[in-house]
Design an enzyme around this catalytic site. Structure first.
Site, short mmCIF file in Angstrom:
data_model
loop_
_atom_site.label_atom_id
_atom_site.label_comp_id
_atom_site.label_asym_id
_atom_site.label_seq_id
_atom_site.Cartn_x
_atom_site.Cartn_y
_atom_site.Cartn_z
N SER A 215 0.77 -1.01 -0.08
CA SER A 215 0.06 0.02 -0.02
C SER A 215 0.90 1.24 -0.05
O SER A 215 1.80 1.32 0.52
CB SER A 215 -0.86 0.07 1.16
N TYR A 228 -2.11 -0.14 10.19
CA TYR A 228 -2.51 -0.61 8.83
C TYR A 228 -1.11 -0.18 8.16
O TYR A 228 -0.47 -1.06 7.36
CB TYR A 228 -3.72 -0.10 8.09
#
Length: 320
Positions: A215, A228
């Site tokens: 990501s 995250y």
């Protein structure tokens, strides 16, 4: 006129033009989303919405675009078998469809979104390939072992593992990030990738590939996604380290690091107000659609395309 005066005059002419341009720019319309693909993609503002975890693709408005009707298969994955975690929706579904169009049979490992999984299976079968659905939790080692075993039993081999399943929920204040929240994120996003890779590798032959979904948060961080971001940075490091470990076995390991993508993950994380403007802060002024990300997975999965590429993290971040 002296040389100095000539230079001064030239500079002021340039300045006047720029001032005029700037004044015009202030009254011009707001920049529109960049459309550089094979078809036009939705841009903010989106309908305000907030969906319960784990998120159901059929409930997202507008529906994520995954089928890439413009993509013509050319046998890049002929006779191969791919196992995709989180393959029922979002990026995973788009990857499954393109892999099938390139000749691969597909196993989908998903949590509990049975209707989404069936829709993905139908899309894969419409490409003329087989699709196996396996429900389970990547955070549980036994479920990962079962997923790999069922894939090999059904198809007789395993050539590509796509680690894609993820858990993401924002926490605006760091002090509010609970241990349960933190633990769930790490168990899904890190343990899940570890479990799946360790179970899959014994069945993989030279020429096989592991592709991890990272990501942009793992590259740049996100103040409301501390846990995250931490896992996605870990996935990038895991990719590089595992690639070195497996290079002697002929197994390539790479990662794709997407920016904002219109999938069930974000509308089930962000507030309804934030969802409405999702992706608007990128230079392209919109989120990617899953079908815009999936070709990178084809590229990294196919030994025809990327036989000399391993240990790489490919950012697809809309111009960040």
């Amino acid at each position: 006129m002296s040389t100095g005066k000539k230079v001064e005059k030239k500079q002021r002419e340039i300045q006047r033009k720029v001032d005029k341009d700037d004044a015009g720019a202030k009254t011009s319309r707001k920049p529109t989303a960049m459309q550089a693909g094979a078809r036009e993609y939705p841009a903010p503002p989106f309908p305000k919405q907030h969906h319960p975890k784990p998120g159901v693709e059929s409930e997202i408005d507008p529906a994520p675009m995954y089928d890439a009707p413009f993509w013509t298969g050319s046998g890049k994955l002929d006779s191969s078998v791919a196992l995709i975690t989180g393959g029922d929706s979002g990026i995973g579904r788009a990857v499954a469809v393109l892999f099938a169009r390139e000749g691969a049979d597909i196993a989908i490992f998903y949590l509990s979104e049975h209707d989404d999984a069936e829709a993905t299976k139908s899309a894969v079968e419409a490409e003329g390939k087989r699709c196996l659905l396996i429900s389970g939790d990547v955070a549980r080692r036994e479920d990962c072992k079962k997923a790999v075993a069922q894939t090999v039993k059904q198809f007789g081999r395993l050539d590509v593992l796509v680690n894609n399943a993820a858990f993401q929920v924002h926490s605006a204040e760091f002090a509010d990030l609970t241990e349960q929240h933190f633990d769930t994120t790490l168990k899904t996003n890190l343990y899940g990738y570890f479990h799946m890779a360790q179970e899959a590798v014994p069945h993989m032959k030279p020429g096989s590939a592991i592709i991890n979904t990272g990501s942009v948060t793992g590259l740049m961080g996100s103040k409301s996604l501390v846990d995250y971001s931490m896992t996605k940075g870990g996935i990038h490091a895991f990719t590089r380290a595992l690639s070195g470990n497996l290079v002697a076995k002929g197994i390539r390991v790479n990662a794709v690091a997407p920016g904002p993508v219109w999938t069930p993950l974000n509308p089930s994380d962000k507030t309804a107000e934030d969802v409405a403007e999702f992706g608007s802060d990128t230079p392209m002024k919109r989120p990617a659609q899953p079908e815009e990300i999936a070709p990178a997975y084809v590229f990294l999965a196919s030994p025809q395309c990327s036989s000399y590429i391993t240990g790489e993290v490919l950012p697809i971040v809309g111009g960040y």
